[in-house]
Scaffold this motif. Sequence first.
Motif, PDB file in Angstrom:
ATOM      1  N   SER A   1      41.030  -7.536   8.016  1.00 43.11           N
ATOM      2  CA  SER A   1      41.383  -8.895   7.637  1.00 43.11           C
ATOM      3  C   SER A   1      42.118  -9.544   8.797  1.00 43.11           C
ATOM      4  O   SER A   1      42.656  -8.859   9.670  1.00 43.11           O
ATOM      5  N   ALA A   2      42.107 -10.871   8.803  1.00 43.57           N
ATOM      6  CA  ALA A   2      42.815 -11.614   9.844  1.00 43.57           C
ATOM      7  C   ALA A   2      43.106 -13.007   9.318  1.00 43.57           C
ATOM      8  O   ALA A   2      42.441 -13.490   8.396  1.00 43.57           O
ATOM      9  N   GLU A   3      44.099 -13.640   9.915  1.00 42.59           N
ATOM     10  CA  GLU A   3      44.360 -15.035   9.599  1.00 42.59           C
ATOM     11  C   GLU A   3      44.921 -15.738  10.823  1.00 42.59           C
ATOM     12  O   GLU A   3      45.534 -15.121  11.690  1.00 42.59           O
ATOM     13  N   LEU A   4      44.652 -17.029  10.862  1.00 42.69           N
ATOM     14  CA  LEU A   4      45.170 -17.926  11.886  1.00 42.69           C
ATOM     15  C   LEU A   4      46.059 -18.948  11.201  1.00 42.69           C
ATOM     16  O   LEU A   4      45.710 -19.447  10.124  1.00 42.69           O
ATOM     17  N   ILE A   5      47.165 -19.275  11.828  1.00 46.13           N
ATOM     18  CA  ILE A   5      48.026 -20.363  11.371  1.00 46.13           C
ATOM     19  C   ILE A   5      48.119 -21.347  12.533  1.00 46.13           C
ATOM     20  O   ILE A   5      48.528 -20.973  13.636  1.00 46.13           O
ATOM     21  N   THR A   6      47.694 -22.594  12.288  1.00 41.67           N
ATOM     22  CA  THR A   6      47.718 -23.597  13.349  1.00 41.67           C
ATOM     23  C   THR A   6      48.735 -24.691  13.022  1.00 41.67           C
ATOM     24  O   THR A   6      49.034 -24.952  11.859  1.00 41.67           O
ATOM     25  N   GLU A   7      49.210 -25.322  14.081  1.00 38.68           N
ATOM     26  CA  GLU A   7      50.173 -26.410  13.958  1.00 38.68           C
ATOM     27  C   GLU A   7      49.601 -27.723  14.467  1.00 38.68           C
ATOM     28  O   GLU A   7      50.281 -28.736  14.443  1.00 38.68           O
TER      29      GLU A   7
ATOM     30  N   MET B   1      52.083 -32.742  12.515  1.00 37.37           N
ATOM     31  CA  MET B   1      51.001 -32.277  11.675  1.00 37.37           C
ATOM     32  C   MET B   1      51.467 -31.086  10.853  1.00 37.37           C
ATOM     33  O   MET B   1      52.270 -30.278  11.280  1.00 37.37           O
ATOM     34  N   ALA B   2      50.911 -30.932   9.691  1.00 39.84           N
ATOM     35  CA  ALA B   2      51.264 -29.821   8.810  1.00 39.84           C
ATOM     36  C   ALA B   2      50.620 -28.524   9.291  1.00 39.84           C
ATOM     37  O   ALA B   2      49.622 -28.524  10.005  1.00 39.84           O
ATOM     38  N   THR B   3      51.200 -27.432   8.882  1.00 43.83           N
ATOM     39  CA  THR B   3      50.653 -26.112   9.183  1.00 43.83           C
ATOM     40  C   THR B   3      49.355 -25.910   8.414  1.00 43.83           C
ATOM     41  O   THR B   3      49.254 -26.277   7.249  1.00 43.83           O
ATOM     42  N   THR B   4      48.360 -25.336   9.094  1.00 47.20           N
ATOM     43  CA  THR B   4      47.067 -25.052   8.466  1.00 47.20           C
ATOM     44  C   THR B   4      46.779 -23.562   8.554  1.00 47.20           C
ATOM     45  O   THR B   4      46.929 -22.963   9.621  1.00 47.20           O
ATOM     46  N   LYS B   5      46.363 -22.993   7.443  1.00 46.62           N
ATOM     47  CA  LYS B   5      45.999 -21.577   7.405  1.00 46.62           C
ATOM     48  C   LYS B   5      44.478 -21.452   7.444  1.00 46.62           C
ATOM     49  O   LYS B   5      43.762 -22.178   6.750  1.00 46.62           O
ATOM     50  N   TRP B   6      44.005 -20.507   8.249  1.00 49.55           N
ATOM     51  CA  TRP B   6      42.586 -20.174   8.352  1.00 49.55           C
ATOM     52  C   TRP B   6      42.441 -18.697   7.979  1.00 49.55           C
ATOM     53  O   TRP B   6      43.065 -17.840   8.586  1.00 49.55           O
ATOM     54  N   ALA B   7      41.633 -18.399   6.965  1.00 46.33           N
ATOM     55  CA  ALA B   7      41.424 -17.017   6.514  1.00 46.33           C
ATOM     56  C   ALA B   7      40.099 -16.483   7.067  1.00 46.33           C
ATOM     57  O   ALA B   7      39.117 -17.231   7.176  1.00 46.33           O
ATOM     58  N   LEU B   8      40.064 -15.218   7.386  1.00 44.16           N
ATOM     59  CA  LEU B   8      38.856 -14.587   7.890  1.00 44.16           C
ATOM     60  C   LEU B   8      37.750 -14.627   6.841  1.00 44.16           C
ATOM     61  O   LEU B   8      37.988 -14.392   5.657  1.00 44.16           O
ATOM     62  N   ASP B   9      36.549 -14.941   7.271  1.00 45.37           N
ATOM     63  CA  ASP B   9      35.350 -14.839   6.438  1.00 45.37           C
ATOM     64  C   ASP B   9      34.710 -13.493   6.766  1.00 45.37           C
ATOM     65  O   ASP B   9      33.982 -13.367   7.755  1.00 45.37           O
ATOM     66  N   PRO B  10      34.990 -12.457   5.981  1.00 45.89           N
ATOM     67  CA  PRO B  10      34.529 -11.106   6.329  1.00 45.89           C
ATOM     68  C   PRO B  10      33.008 -10.939   6.303  1.00 45.89           C
ATOM     69  O   PRO B  10      32.474 -10.072   6.988  1.00 45.89           O
ATOM     70  N   MET B  11      32.315 -11.768   5.550  1.00 41.32           N
ATOM     71  CA  MET B  11      30.857 -11.674   5.485  1.00 41.32           C
ATOM     72  C   MET B  11      30.189 -12.151   6.774  1.00 41.32           C
ATOM     73  O   MET B  11      29.024 -11.859   7.018  1.00 41.32           O
ATOM     74  N   HIS B  12      30.926 -12.882   7.586  1.00 39.98           N
ATOM     75  CA  HIS B  12      30.370 -13.415   8.821  1.00 39.98           C
ATOM     76  C   HIS B  12      31.212 -13.010  10.027  1.00 39.98           C
ATOM     77  O   HIS B  12      31.295 -13.747  11.018  1.00 39.98           O
TER      78      HIS B  12
END
Length: 176
Positions: A35-41, A1-12
Amino acid sequence: MATTKWALDPMHSELQFKVKHLMITTVTGSFNDFSAELITESEDFDGATVSFKAGVDSVDTGNGDRDGHLKSGDFFNADEFPSITFSSTSFSKAGGDYKLTGDLTIKDVTKPVTLDVEFGGTVTDLYGQNKAGFSISGKFNRTDFGLTWNAALETGGVVVSEEVRILGELQFVKQA
């Protein structure tokens, strides 16, 4: 599977800390700029990479004098160390939830911490965005990071506890 980036939603999302004051009550603070981010595989979040950054100057306890003291050299020294950062070393399943371990840097000190992560689930919002929610909790000793200011009380005890509890409600948006 490809790498997926998840960006923080600061409003929530929100990030709080709690410390005992005078050993009888708890004071709550937050960081308003983070700020924060997740990278999933994979399809789930097991093994994800997590990074986080908070602006020290955005610390907010609801009291301007206390916030100023926290930004001073007695605590965070915001002028010299404007950010608190976290970089994961492990994000692993623990039942239906996760354990997040990584390197927390406050001032010029980096130490490992482990946080409990409750997975709230994923959903597609009204705008077609894929969202994931997490509740994070944990604790660390502030003196391990050079946050050593305190004062003894005549009755015994100290003004500020060494233990800091972290609580976060974080919502992430899957990036295309």
